[in-house]
Scaffold this motif. Structure first.
Motif, mmCIF file in Angstrom:
data_model
loop_
_atom_site.group_PDB
_atom_site.id
_atom_site.type_symbol
_atom_site.label_atom_id
_atom_site.label_comp_id
_atom_site.label_asym_id
_atom_site.label_seq_id
_atom_site.Cartn_x
_atom_site.Cartn_y
_atom_site.Cartn_z
ATOM 1 N N ASP A 173 -6.441 -20.598 21.000
ATOM 2 C CA ASP A 173 -5.484 -20.742 21.970
ATOM 3 C C ASP A 173 -4.134 -21.006 21.413
ATOM 4 N N LEU A 174 -3.935 -21.863 20.583
ATOM 5 C CA LEU A 174 -2.655 -22.043 19.796
ATOM 6 C C LEU A 174 -2.313 -20.672 19.257
ATOM 7 N N SER A 175 -3.004 -20.061 18.433
ATOM 8 C CA SER A 175 -2.428 -18.871 17.639
ATOM 9 C C SER A 175 -2.170 -17.659 18.669
ATOM 10 N N SER A 176 -2.895 -17.395 19.742
ATOM 11 C CA SER A 176 -2.601 -16.419 20.639
ATOM 12 C C SER A 176 -1.475 -16.909 21.612
ATOM 13 N N CYS A 177 -1.105 -18.141 21.499
ATOM 14 C CA CYS A 177 0.011 -18.650 22.602
ATOM 15 C C CYS A 177 -0.489 -18.337 24.081
ATOM 16 N N GLU A 178 -1.855 -18.632 24.318
ATOM 17 C CA GLU A 178 -2.349 -18.438 25.417
ATOM 18 C C GLU A 178 -1.642 -19.150 26.733
ATOM 19 N N TYR A 179 -1.057 -20.436 26.270
ATOM 20 C CA TYR A 179 -0.371 -21.042 27.299
ATOM 21 C C TYR A 179 1.118 -21.138 26.724
ATOM 22 N N GLY A 180 1.637 -20.474 25.861
ATOM 23 C CA GLY A 180 3.029 -20.361 25.847
ATOM 24 C C GLY A 180 3.348 -20.249 24.227
ATOM 25 N N ASP A 181 4.371 -19.894 23.974
ATOM 26 C CA ASP A 181 4.822 -19.972 22.587
ATOM 27 C C ASP A 181 6.064 -20.960 22.299
ATOM 28 N N ASP A 182 5.779 -21.933 21.634
ATOM 29 C CA ASP A 182 6.686 -23.073 21.355
ATOM 30 C C ASP A 182 6.472 -23.525 19.886
ATOM 31 N N VAL A 183 7.506 -24.156 19.327
ATOM 32 C CA VAL A 183 7.312 -24.619 17.841
ATOM 33 C C VAL A 183 6.265 -25.701 17.872
ATOM 34 N N VAL A 184 5.904 -26.556 18.851
ATOM 35 C CA VAL A 184 4.868 -27.572 19.212
ATOM 36 C C VAL A 184 3.640 -27.142 18.769
ATOM 37 N N ASN A 185 3.355 -25.537 19.050
ATOM 38 C CA ASN A 185 1.976 -25.265 18.811
ATOM 39 C C ASN A 185 1.920 -25.325 17.217
ATOM 40 N N LEU A 186 2.672 -25.444 16.372
ATOM 41 C CA LEU A 186 2.429 -25.349 14.960
ATOM 42 C C LEU A 186 1.834 -26.695 14.500
ATOM 43 N N GLY A 187 1.854 -27.657 15.235
ATOM 44 C CA GLY A 187 1.333 -29.073 14.990
ATOM 45 C C GLY A 187 -0.109 -29.119 14.673
ATOM 46 N N GLY A 188 -0.890 -28.381 15.444
ATOM 47 C CA GLY A 188 -2.417 -28.189 15.326
ATOM 48 C C GLY A 188 -2.751 -27.287 14.321
ATOM 49 N N LEU A 189 -1.915 -26.005 14.285
ATOM 50 C CA LEU A 189 -2.141 -24.997 13.129
ATOM 51 C C LEU A 189 -1.944 -25.716 11.772
ATOM 52 N N LEU A 190 -0.896 -26.340 11.700
ATOM 53 C CA LEU A 190 -0.238 -26.632 10.485
ATOM 54 C C LEU A 190 -1.327 -27.718 10.060
ATOM 55 N N ALA A 191 -1.876 -28.603 10.846
ATOM 56 C CA ALA A 191 -2.979 -29.774 10.428
ATOM 57 C C ALA A 191 -4.119 -28.679 9.916
ATOM 58 N N ASN A 192 -4.626 -27.981 10.740
ATOM 59 C CA ASN A 192 -5.701 -27.067 10.394
ATOM 60 C C ASN A 192 -5.413 -26.471 9.255
ATOM 61 N N THR A 193 -4.566 -25.824 8.887
ATOM 62 C CA THR A 193 -4.512 -24.990 7.462
ATOM 63 C C THR A 193 -4.500 -25.897 6.339
ATOM 64 N N ILE A 194 -3.550 -26.814 6.473
ATOM 65 C CA ILE A 194 -3.543 -27.882 5.201
ATOM 66 C C ILE A 194 -4.840 -28.696 4.942
ATOM 67 N N ALA A 195 -5.660 -29.073 6.127
ATOM 68 C CA ALA A 195 -6.848 -29.641 5.958
ATOM 69 C C ALA A 195 -7.862 -28.711 5.313
ATOM 70 N N SER A 196 -7.790 -27.562 5.516
ATOM 71 C CA SER A 196 -8.687 -26.450 4.906
ATOM 72 C C SER A 196 -8.451 -26.425 3.458
ATOM 73 N N GLU A 197 -7.104 -26.657 3.053
ATOM 74 C CA GLU A 197 -6.975 -26.577 1.690
ATOM 75 C C GLU A 197 -7.064 -27.805 0.769
ATOM 76 N N LEU A 198 -7.660 -28.963 1.453
ATOM 77 C CA LEU A 198 -7.802 -30.011 0.745
ATOM 78 C C LEU A 198 -9.547 -30.332 0.639
ATOM 79 N N SER A 199 -9.614 -31.188 -0.333
ATOM 80 C CA SER A 199 -11.001 -31.243 -0.695
ATOM 81 C C SER A 199 -12.017 -31.805 0.368
ATOM 82 N N ASN A 200 -11.553 -33.035 1.394
ATOM 83 C CA ASN A 200 -12.494 -33.473 2.293
ATOM 84 C C ASN A 200 -11.702 -34.110 3.262
ATOM 85 N N ALA A 201 -10.701 -33.252 3.835
ATOM 86 C CA ALA A 201 -9.693 -33.680 5.118
ATOM 87 C C ALA A 201 -10.182 -33.173 6.477
#
Length: 358
Positions: free
Chosen positions: A97-125
């Motif tokens: 939903d964030l990536s598709s901007c299903e409910y709107g495109d705003d910089v605030v959408n990056l919060g969850g996406l950044l958290a997900n991208t960074i956590a996937s790069e870490l060993s156990n986050a």
């Protein structure tokens, strides 16, 4: 060393604020500034996620942060379907939903996406968001508009508003759930919320233009004029939406996203800056006063003014003198976004909060 670090993320248009906490201790704090050319070729804010994540990880590594000790990566919640207040683990549905901007495109959408991208790069986050802007506790009567096909939506600064209200309640030795509080968040967007006994029963739909104008949003406009502009043939739908959110408010008047810069112009004697800021304070005051009515005659315990513009004494004074007869006014300058996220991060680590499913 135990794996106990919390990485909090607050992406904004021109910068990203990050902080690393070890429970009650701040380990690292940084405002990463971005140049407009950094994002050339990105049509949407969400397209910046991979690049911003790399910049954040590089920043952490260059400052000797033990990134493998990060257990919780938590960001501001974005434009999603309506949800209840609380902490959410980022899952595939949320990313979609964030990536598709299903409910709107705003910089605030990056919060969850950044958290997900960074956590996937870490060993156990794990990745989380907390109190996203679509927290919905509105009374049914607040949703009804003059057109049955349009219903008012709950889109406001839930994270900062809730933490500001809880902070105030604690300062007067009461529970947030026992108080009636009006919170005015004055940031890039401006939202005014009526908090009755722990629930935000009404708030202006700030993202789409309801309420006061702000540094980047046009606020409520004469609807007939807007409709005629839409059909003038001069603008596309995207251009009209940008006029409302992103290039409205102070930006439309002064070509800057910075309320601080406009306040400096006013202090230097600029007549236009003085007039426009006074009008913005006037509109904020009207919105605060309108929220008094939704408490059904119950007394309001406090009015809280928070956010970046709450740092400007003159702007706050122009609001306070108009509304302090309603209730005592408490000023909490700045936005407690990273602090609020760390508060939830600690609760996650201590298993003191329910992890909700999106």
């Amino acid at each position: 060393m135990s794996r106990e670090l919390i990485l909090a993320l607050n992406p904004r248009m021109q910068f990203t604020r990050i902080a690393v906490y070890r429970m009650n201790t701040t380990v690292f704090l940084k405002k990463i500034n971005h140049k407009p050319e950094d994002f050339n070729g990105f049509d949407r804010y969400v397209d910046q996620a991979a690049l911003r994540a790399k910049i954040i990880l590089d920043e952490l590594k260059s400052n000797d942060i033990r990134i493998d000790d990060i257990a919780v990566v938590i960001g501001r919640g974005g434009l999603l379907k309506p949800v209840k207040s609380g902490v959410y683990k980022v899952n595939d549905s949320m990313v979609k939903d964030l990536s598709s901007c299903e409910y709107g495109d705003d910089v605030v959408n990056l919060g969850g996406l950044l958290a997900n991208t960074i956590a996937s790069e870490l060993s156990n986050a794990d990745a989380f968001i907390a109190d996203p802007v679509v927290v919905d506790e509105l009374e049914d009567i607040a949703r009804i508009t003059g057109r049955p096909e349009f219903k008012k939506k709950s889109i406001f600064h839930a994270l900062n508003q809730k933490i500001a209200a809880r902070k105030y309640a604690k300062s007067v030795y009461k529970k947030y759930e026992e108080m009636n509080i009006i919170v005015a968040h004055l940031g890039g967007g401006i939202s005014i919320g009526a908090h009755r006994k722990g629930r935000v029963i009404d708030a202006n739909q700030a993202y789409d233009g309801d309420g006061p104008f702000s540094p980047i949003r046009s606020g409520s406009l004469p609807m007939g004029d807007v409709i005629r502009e839409c059909f003038s043939g001069k603008y596309t739908q995207e251009e009209m939406l940008n006029k409302q959110t992103g290039k409205g408010g102070l930006f439309a008047h002064f070509n800057t996203y910075s309320g601080y810069d406009v306040c400096k112009m006013r202090d230097a004697g600029d007549a236009k800056a003085t007039e426009v800021l006074a009008a913005m304070a006037y509109q904020v005051s009207k919105s605060i006063a309108s929220m008094y009515a939704v408490f059904d005659g119950e007394p309001v315990d406090a009015i809280i003014i928070t956010g970046g513009l709450a740092k400007d004494e003159q702007f706050v004074k122009e609001i306070k003198t108009r509304v302090d007869k309603i209730a005592p006014v408490s000023i909490q300058p700045g936005a407690e976004v990273l602090g609020a996220l760390s508060y939830y991060g600690k609760m996650i680590l201590r298993k003191e909060t329910e992890i909700l499913e999106y």
